[in-house]
Design a protein around this motif. Structure first.
Motif, PDB file in Angstrom:
ATOM      1  N   SER A   1      -9.091   9.887   0.375  1.00  0.00           N
ATOM      2  CA  SER A   1      -8.089   8.938   0.866  1.00  0.00           C
ATOM      3  C   SER A   1      -6.967   8.848  -0.142  1.00  0.00           C
ATOM      4  O   SER A   1      -7.022   8.079  -1.101  1.00  0.00           O
TER       5      SER A   1
ATOM      6  N   ASP B   1       2.705   7.573   2.093  1.00  0.00           N
ATOM      7  CA  ASP B   1       1.379   7.020   1.797  1.00  0.00           C
ATOM      8  C   ASP B   1       1.236   5.592   2.303  1.00  0.00           C
ATOM      9  O   ASP B   1       0.203   5.219   2.874  1.00  0.00           O
ATOM     10  N   GLN B   2       2.269   4.779   2.084  1.00  0.00           N
ATOM     11  CA  GLN B   2       2.217   3.391   2.538  1.00  0.00           C
ATOM     12  C   GLN B   2       2.152   3.308   4.064  1.00  0.00           C
ATOM     13  O   GLN B   2       1.374   2.517   4.622  1.00  0.00           O
TER      14      GLN B   2
ATOM     15  N   ASP C   1      -1.369   4.537   5.399  1.00  0.00           N
ATOM     16  CA  ASP C   1      -2.414   3.538   5.219  1.00  0.00           C
ATOM     17  C   ASP C   1      -2.244   2.371   6.190  1.00  0.00           C
ATOM     18  O   ASP C   1      -3.223   1.850   6.736  1.00  0.00           O
TER      19      ASP C   1
ATOM     20  N   GLY D   1      -5.514   5.450  -1.405  1.00  0.00           N
ATOM     21  CA  GLY D   1      -6.420   4.340  -1.710  1.00  0.00           C
ATOM     22  C   GLY D   1      -6.612   4.120  -3.191  1.00  0.00           C
ATOM     23  O   GLY D   1      -6.729   5.058  -3.965  1.00  0.00           O
TER      24      GLY D   1
ATOM     25  N   HIS E   1      -3.237   3.571   9.685  1.00  0.00           N
ATOM     26  CA  HIS E   1      -4.697   3.721   9.780  1.00  0.00           C
ATOM     27  C   HIS E   1      -5.360   2.387  10.088  1.00  0.00           C
ATOM     28  O   HIS E   1      -6.351   2.314  10.825  1.00  0.00           O
TER      29      HIS E   1
END
Length: 356
Positions: free
Chosen positions: A8, A142-143, A146, A11, A149
């Protein structure tokens, strides 16, 4: 390097740490890939020297009569329109006429006769523009990934596609006015005070949207590339991990996944890259000769014109140079970025354990 990385990617680390990881990756990518583009431009200059007066071309660089030369410099991270006036400002790129028989010969002769620093002639504009753009782009991806998700569990397969497209759209929108401003400064030798007056008059005459000239073709090339890149990267990385029975991606897996996905995305978006190159040269024309420059054609009209003049093959011109540059750039960038995030994840875990 067999050290495993987190499956991930976003994370366990903060946005600031993501920015540090992406910034480091962008700097390393620039250091590795810039010499390739310097050599490419020197080989092109050998066929069409800067010192000669030329007509505008449809290739990756063109010229206008009399006093200036404009070429497109791309290092795999970002494209820059580089303007030379009266031969000045080109000296860093074109110090000696020389004759090169090929890429390797150019590397050897430039290093021997001009010094090894000449191979990094295009580094300053990259560090000023491409590194901040890459930091915004990767951190935003990435932000967003996430966030999506957490909101779209059943559609998780398509999240990299959507997050990649939105992240690139945001980065292009933020950076586009800065690239236009930099082009104005290079083409007209403006001071910062003159630049402010120039921008104010442009905004007063054409509105704020005039600062985003060239945004359209950039988006048409970069957004599909980004969406395809991240979608394929996640697929290839997962598949390679499964084949190697790994719980998380290693540096090698990330490197290979980045190269493969970058190659696929570069090939599929090549027609838009050809059009974007011509539009950027037109932008240079209008900045240096605002009166004489013709009104830019739309993206679709340009594609039709290229196809009529050169056939479908014309839309895929520069296939090999683009792949040779994009594949290693993507591989170095993503593997360094993933390694940086893995480093910060472990650092954070160790700090949490010490606090218990």
């Amino acid at each position: 390097m067999a050290e495993k990385m987190s499956p991930s990617p976003g994370g366990g680390i903060t946005p600031l740490q993501q920015m540090l990881a992406s910034g480091t990756g962008a700097i390393l990518t620039s250091l590795f890939v810039t010499p390739l583009d310097v050599v490419k431009i020197r080989l092109q200059a050998q066929r069409t020297p800067f010192s000669k007066v030329l007509a505008a071309q449809s290739g990756p660089w063109g010229a206008q009569p009399a006093t200036w030369k404009c070429f497109l410099y791309c290092n795999g991270l970002m494209d820059h329109l580089y303007v030379c006036q009266n031969g000045n400002g080109c000296t860093a790129w074109y110090k000696a006429p020389g004759h090169f028989t090929g890429t390797l010969d150019a590397f050897v002769k430039i290093t021997r006769y001009e010094g090894i620093r000449s191979l990094w002639s295009g580094l300053p504009p990259t560090l000023v523009m491409a590194v901040p753009a890459t930091v915004i782009y990767f951190t935003t991806y990435d932000q967003l990934r996430d966030y999506l998700h957490a909101r779209m569990g059943s559609w998780s397969h398509y999240i990299p596609l959507l997050a990649g497209a939105l992240a690139r759209l945001g980065a292009v929108t933020v950076i586009s006015p800065l690239e236009l401003i930099r082009t104005k400064m290079q083409s007209q030798q403006l001071s910062y005070r003159q630049l402010r007056v120039c921008i104010q008059s442009a905004v007063a005459q054409d509105g704020w949207l005039s600062l985003w000239r060239g945004w359209g073709p950039t988006v048409l090339r970069d957004v599909p590339f980004s969406a395809l890149y991240w979608f394929n990267y996640e697929l290839v990385r997962t598949w390679l991990c499964r084949q190697a029975w790994l719980d998380g991606a290693t540096f090698t897996v990330s490197f290979a996944s980045g190269a493969i996905s970058g190659t696929v995305a570069a090939v599929l978006t090549l027609p838009f890259d050809v059009v974007k190159t011509q539009r950027q040269i037109e932008l240079g024309d209008s900045e240096v000769h605002p009166v004489a420059a013709s009104k830019p054609s739309s993206t679709w009209l340009l594609m039709q014109r290229i196809r009529a003049e050169s056939g479908t093959r014309g839309l895929f011109a520069g296939f090999l140079p683009r792949v040779i540059k994009v594949a290693p750039a993507c591989a170095i960038m993503i593997s360094t970025y993933e390694f940086g995030k893995s480093f910060f994840q472990k650092l954070n875990q160790e700090q949490q354990l010490r606090g218990l």
